[in-house]
Scaffold this motif. Structure first.
Motif, PDB file in Angstrom:
ATOM      1  N   HIS A  13       0.860  -1.183   0.000  1.00  0.00           N
ATOM      2  CA  HIS A  13       0.000   0.000   0.000  1.00  0.00           C
ATOM      3  C   HIS A  13       0.896   1.232   0.000  1.00  0.00           C
ATOM      4  CE1 HIS A  13      -3.615   2.329   1.939  1.00  0.00           C
ATOM      5  NE2 HIS A  13      -3.317   2.738   0.722  1.00  0.00           N
ATOM      6  N   VAL A  14       0.855   1.963  -1.105  1.00  0.00           N
ATOM      7  CA  VAL A  14       1.722   3.129  -1.267  1.00  0.00           C
ATOM      8  C   VAL A  14       0.854   4.353  -1.509  1.00  0.00           C
ATOM      9  CG1 VAL A  14       3.553   4.171  -2.651  1.00  0.00           C
ATOM     10  CG2 VAL A  14       3.581   1.703  -2.213  1.00  0.00           C
ATOM     11  N   LYS A  15       1.063   5.399  -0.720  1.00  0.00           N
ATOM     12  CA  LYS A  15       0.346   6.654  -0.909  1.00  0.00           C
ATOM     13  C   LYS A  15       1.364   7.767  -1.010  1.00  0.00           C
ATOM     14  CE  LYS A  15      -3.671   9.269   0.637  1.00  0.00           C
ATOM     15  NZ  LYS A  15      -4.781   9.347   1.625  1.00  0.00           N
ATOM     16  N   ALA A  16       1.383   8.440  -2.147  1.00  0.00           N
ATOM     17  CA  ALA A  16       2.373   9.488  -2.392  1.00  0.00           C
ATOM     18  C   ALA A  16       1.679  10.657  -3.092  1.00  0.00           C
ATOM     19  CB  ALA A  16       3.515   8.955  -3.245  1.00  0.00           C
ATOM     20  N   GLY A  17       1.194  11.602  -2.296  1.00  0.00           N
ATOM     21  CA  GLY A  17       0.561  12.776  -2.876  1.00  0.00           C
ATOM     22  C   GLY A  17      -0.712  12.439  -3.624  1.00  0.00           C
ATOM     23  N   TRP A  18      -0.695  12.623  -4.939  1.00  0.00           N
ATOM     24  CA  TRP A  18      -1.887  12.444  -5.776  1.00  0.00           C
ATOM     25  C   TRP A  18      -2.194  10.992  -6.103  1.00  0.00           C
ATOM     26  CZ3 TRP A  18      -0.493  10.002 -10.213  1.00  0.00           C
ATOM     27  CH2 TRP A  18       0.839  10.125 -10.630  1.00  0.00           C
ATOM     28  N   LEU A  19      -1.291  10.071  -5.775  1.00  0.00           N
ATOM     29  CA  LEU A  19      -1.455   8.664  -6.150  1.00  0.00           C
ATOM     30  C   LEU A  19      -1.546   7.780  -4.911  1.00  0.00           C
ATOM     31  CD1 LEU A  19      -1.418   6.363  -8.301  1.00  0.00           C
ATOM     32  CD2 LEU A  19       1.076   6.381  -8.079  1.00  0.00           C
ATOM     33  N   GLU A  20      -2.600   6.968  -4.871  1.00  0.00           N
ATOM     34  CA  GLU A  20      -2.698   5.905  -3.873  1.00  0.00           C
ATOM     35  C   GLU A  20      -2.786   4.581  -4.626  1.00  0.00           C
ATOM     36  OE1 GLU A  20      -5.219   4.488   0.071  1.00  0.00           O
ATOM     37  OE2 GLU A  20      -5.881   6.221  -1.089  1.00  0.00           O
ATOM     38  N   SER A  21      -1.903   3.652  -4.302  1.00  0.00           N
ATOM     39  CA  SER A  21      -1.811   2.421  -5.072  1.00  0.00           C
ATOM     40  C   SER A  21      -1.646   1.209  -4.161  1.00  0.00           C
ATOM     41  CB  SER A  21      -0.619   2.492  -6.039  1.00  0.00           C
ATOM     42  OG  SER A  21      -0.604   1.383  -6.910  1.00  0.00           O
ATOM     43  N   LYS A  22      -2.276   0.116  -4.572  1.00  0.00           N
ATOM     44  CA  LYS A  22      -2.092  -1.171  -3.915  1.00  0.00           C
ATOM     45  C   LYS A  22      -1.462  -2.125  -4.923  1.00  0.00           C
ATOM     46  CE  LYS A  22      -5.845  -0.447  -0.646  1.00  0.00           C
ATOM     47  NZ  LYS A  22      -7.175  -0.889  -0.153  1.00  0.00           N
ATOM     48  N   HIS A  23      -0.289  -2.653  -4.563  1.00  0.00           N
ATOM     49  CA  HIS A  23       0.514  -3.474  -5.459  1.00  0.00           C
ATOM     50  C   HIS A  23       0.356  -4.956  -5.108  1.00  0.00           C
ATOM     51  CE1 HIS A  23       2.089   0.316  -6.578  1.00  0.00           C
ATOM     52  NE2 HIS A  23       3.099   0.383  -5.735  1.00  0.00           N
ATOM     53  N   SER A  24      -0.189  -5.735  -6.027  1.00  0.00           N
ATOM     54  CA  SER A  24      -0.253  -7.183  -5.808  1.00  0.00           C
ATOM     55  C   SER A  24       1.132  -7.801  -5.799  1.00  0.00           C
ATOM     56  CB  SER A  24      -1.111  -7.839  -6.894  1.00  0.00           C
ATOM     57  OG  SER A  24      -2.457  -7.441  -6.799  1.00  0.00           O
ATOM     58  N   ALA A  51      -7.802  14.122  -8.951  1.00  0.00           N
ATOM     59  CA  ALA A  51      -8.252  14.968 -10.057  1.00  0.00           C
ATOM     60  C   ALA A  51      -7.110  15.842 -10.575  1.00  0.00           C
ATOM     61  CB  ALA A  51      -9.413  15.844  -9.597  1.00  0.00           C
ATOM     62  N   HIS A  52      -7.019  15.934 -11.909  1.00  0.00           N
ATOM     63  CA  HIS A  52      -6.057  16.803 -12.596  1.00  0.00           C
ATOM     64  C   HIS A  52      -4.600  16.431 -12.313  1.00  0.00           C
ATOM     65  CE1 HIS A  52      -9.525  19.225 -13.659  1.00  0.00           C
ATOM     66  NE2 HIS A  52      -9.842  19.328 -12.372  1.00  0.00           N
ATOM     67  N   LYS A  53      -4.383  15.160 -11.981  1.00  0.00           N
ATOM     68  CA  LYS A  53      -3.029  14.659 -11.751  1.00  0.00           C
ATOM     69  C   LYS A  53      -2.818  13.405 -12.594  1.00  0.00           C
ATOM     70  CE  LYS A  53      -2.017  17.686  -8.532  1.00  0.00           C
ATOM     71  NZ  LYS A  53      -0.952  18.706  -8.690  1.00  0.00           N
ATOM     72  N   GLY A  54      -1.568  12.936 -12.635  1.00  0.00           N
ATOM     73  CA  GLY A  54      -1.310  11.711 -13.374  1.00  0.00           C
ATOM     74  C   GLY A  54       0.160  11.489 -13.636  1.00  0.00           C
ATOM     75  N   PHE A  55       0.431  10.510 -14.475  1.00  0.00           N
ATOM     76  CA  PHE A  55       1.796  10.108 -14.805  1.00  0.00           C
ATOM     77  C   PHE A  55       2.273  10.922 -16.003  1.00  0.00           C
ATOM     78  CE2 PHE A  55      -0.472   6.411 -13.085  1.00  0.00           C
ATOM     79  CZ  PHE A  55       0.354   6.064 -12.023  1.00  0.00           C
ATOM     80  N   GLY A  56       3.288  11.761 -15.774  1.00  0.00           N
ATOM     81  CA  GLY A  56       3.866  12.523 -16.873  1.00  0.00           C
ATOM     82  C   GLY A  56       4.582  11.619 -17.861  1.00  0.00           C
ATOM     83  N   THR A  57       5.074  12.186 -18.929  1.00  0.00           N
ATOM     84  CA  THR A  57       5.722  11.405 -19.988  1.00  0.00           C
ATOM     85  C   THR A  57       6.897  10.607 -19.433  1.00  0.00           C
ATOM     86  OG1 THR A  57       5.071  13.052 -21.631  1.00  0.00           O
ATOM     87  CG2 THR A  57       6.825  11.524 -22.240  1.00  0.00           C
ATOM     88  N   HIS A  58       6.875   9.300 -19.693  1.00  0.00           N
ATOM     89  CA  HIS A  58       7.917   8.410 -19.187  1.00  0.00           C
ATOM     90  C   HIS A  58       8.045   7.215 -20.132  1.00  0.00           C
ATOM     91  CE1 HIS A  58       4.122   6.908 -17.545  1.00  0.00           C
ATOM     92  NE2 HIS A  58       4.696   5.721 -17.454  1.00  0.00           N
ATOM     93  N   PRO A  59       9.169   6.498 -20.096  1.00  0.00           N
ATOM     94  CA  PRO A  59       9.416   5.419 -21.070  1.00  0.00           C
ATOM     95  C   PRO A  59       9.069   4.029 -20.544  1.00  0.00           C
ATOM     96  CG  PRO A  59      11.456   5.965 -19.960  1.00  0.00           C
ATOM     97  CD  PRO A  59      10.404   6.871 -19.368  1.00  0.00           C
ATOM     98  N   HIS A  60       8.818   3.133 -21.490  1.00  0.00           N
ATOM     99  CA  HIS A  60       8.717   1.694 -21.234  1.00  0.00           C
ATOM    100  C   HIS A  60       9.299   0.965 -22.440  1.00  0.00           C
ATOM    101  CE1 HIS A  60       6.157   1.874 -17.678  1.00  0.00           C
ATOM    102  NE2 HIS A  60       5.358   2.725 -18.307  1.00  0.00           N
ATOM    103  N   ASP A  61       9.754  -0.260 -22.213  1.00  0.00           N
ATOM    104  CA  ASP A  61      10.110  -1.123 -23.339  1.00  0.00           C
ATOM    105  C   ASP A  61       9.884  -2.577 -22.943  1.00  0.00           C
ATOM    106  OD1 ASP A  61      12.552  -2.279 -22.148  1.00  0.00           O
ATOM    107  OD2 ASP A  61      13.475  -0.347 -22.525  1.00  0.00           O
ATOM    108  N   ASN A  62       9.649  -3.404 -23.945  1.00  0.00           N
ATOM    109  CA  ASN A  62       9.513  -4.858 -23.778  1.00  0.00           C
ATOM    110  C   ASN A  62       8.592  -5.236 -22.616  1.00  0.00           C
ATOM    111  OD1 ASN A  62      11.146  -5.770 -25.979  1.00  0.00           O
ATOM    112  ND2 ASN A  62      12.927  -5.050 -24.838  1.00  0.00           N
ATOM    113  N   MET A  63       7.385  -4.674 -22.644  1.00  0.00           N
ATOM    114  CA  MET A  63       6.360  -5.020 -21.665  1.00  0.00           C
ATOM    115  C   MET A  63       4.992  -4.839 -22.318  1.00  0.00           C
ATOM    116  SD  MET A  63       6.080  -6.228 -18.609  1.00  0.00           S
ATOM    117  CE  MET A  63       7.656  -5.856 -17.825  1.00  0.00           C
ATOM    118  N   GLU A  64       4.071  -5.758 -21.998  1.00  0.00           N
ATOM    119  CA  GLU A  64       2.673  -5.624 -22.425  1.00  0.00           C
ATOM    120  C   GLU A  64       1.926  -4.959 -21.271  1.00  0.00           C
ATOM    121  OE1 GLU A  64       1.744  -7.284 -25.776  1.00  0.00           O
ATOM    122  OE2 GLU A  64       3.843  -6.649 -25.571  1.00  0.00           O
TER     123      GLU A  64
END
Length: 229
Positions: A13-24, A51-64
């Motif tokens: 359970h990670v909460k960091a500002g605008w994002l709250e996430s639960k990681h399986s 609201a009005h927040k999110g993941f800015g431009t960032h990279p990924h490779d070799n993942m679905e």
């Protein structure tokens, strides 16, 4: 037969500002060597984005990278030129391949709820692709809805020998799990179901390696991962 019940409370359970996430499974700053994925299934993140927040431009490779929007709308933009809105009841699949840059932002006035799912591909350094479909299982309850698969007839094509299906099962109804691959992993989004004598609640998931029947104790929505490895 092997079964393993992954309880919701065991997720990171990670909460960091605008994002709250639960990681399986282990992700980012949360690491647990007991939870590193199931075969090619590497990530299930249950995200709440302010609201009005999110993941800015960032990279990924070799993942679905599969996204399931449960509440709200996310705005997507990527280096392939795609710009789209993914609404609740819609799914997005990015095959990152040789590399992609993208952003995902909640431009609405309310919190956004989504699942972010990563599956390791069986083809490396392929050309990146983007796919998006609408599939709200609540519109057609008590049946499986195929979301992604390795074959051309799947709504979205994934570069892995795996299928992802979803269902909304009404109280006291049943669904059979007739696996085509080796492993089954059922993640419950909402409600409560029973599989092979195990009660699986919202946020829980059950791993098993045999055929089974799912029964809903209450109206329930869940995702089934049919995995070869």
């Amino acid at each position: 037969m092997t079964t393993y019940l992954h309880h919701s409370e065991d997720r990171g359970h990670v909460k960091a500002g605008w994002l709250e996430s639960k990681h399986s499974f282990s992700f980012g700053s949360w690491y647990n060597p007991e939870f590193m994925g199931i075969g090619s299934l590497r990530v299930i993140n249950d995200d709440i984005i302010a609201a009005h927040k999110g993941f800015g431009t960032h990279p990924h490779d070799n993942m679905e990278i599969l996204t399931c929007v449960l509440q709200g709308t996310i705005s997507h933009k990527d280096s392939m030129g795609n710009q789209s809105q993914i609404h609740a009841g819609e799914w997005q699949l990015m095959s990152a391949g040789t590399g992609i840059q993208h952003s995902e932002v909640n431009q609405g006035d309310e919190a956004l709820h989504l699942l972010q799912i990563w599956i390791i591909p069986n083809v490396q350094n392929a050309e990146p692709t983007y796919q998006q479909i609408e599939c709200d299982p609540k519109q057609t309850p008590n049946v499986w809805q195929l979301i992604v698969g390795p074959n051309a007839n799947a709504p979205m094509h994934i570069r892995q020998n795996a299928e992802v299906k979803t269902a909304f099962l009404q109280k006291d109804h049943t669904l059979n799990v007739e696996a085509t691959q080796k492993f089954n992993y059922v993640h419950v989004i909402e409600g409560e179901i029973e599989i092979l004598g195990q009660v699986v609640k919202a946020g829980d998931a059950l791993f098993f390696d045999d055929l089974a029947t799912i029964q809903a104790h209450v109206d329930s929505q869940f995702i089934w991962f049919d995995l070869n490895n």
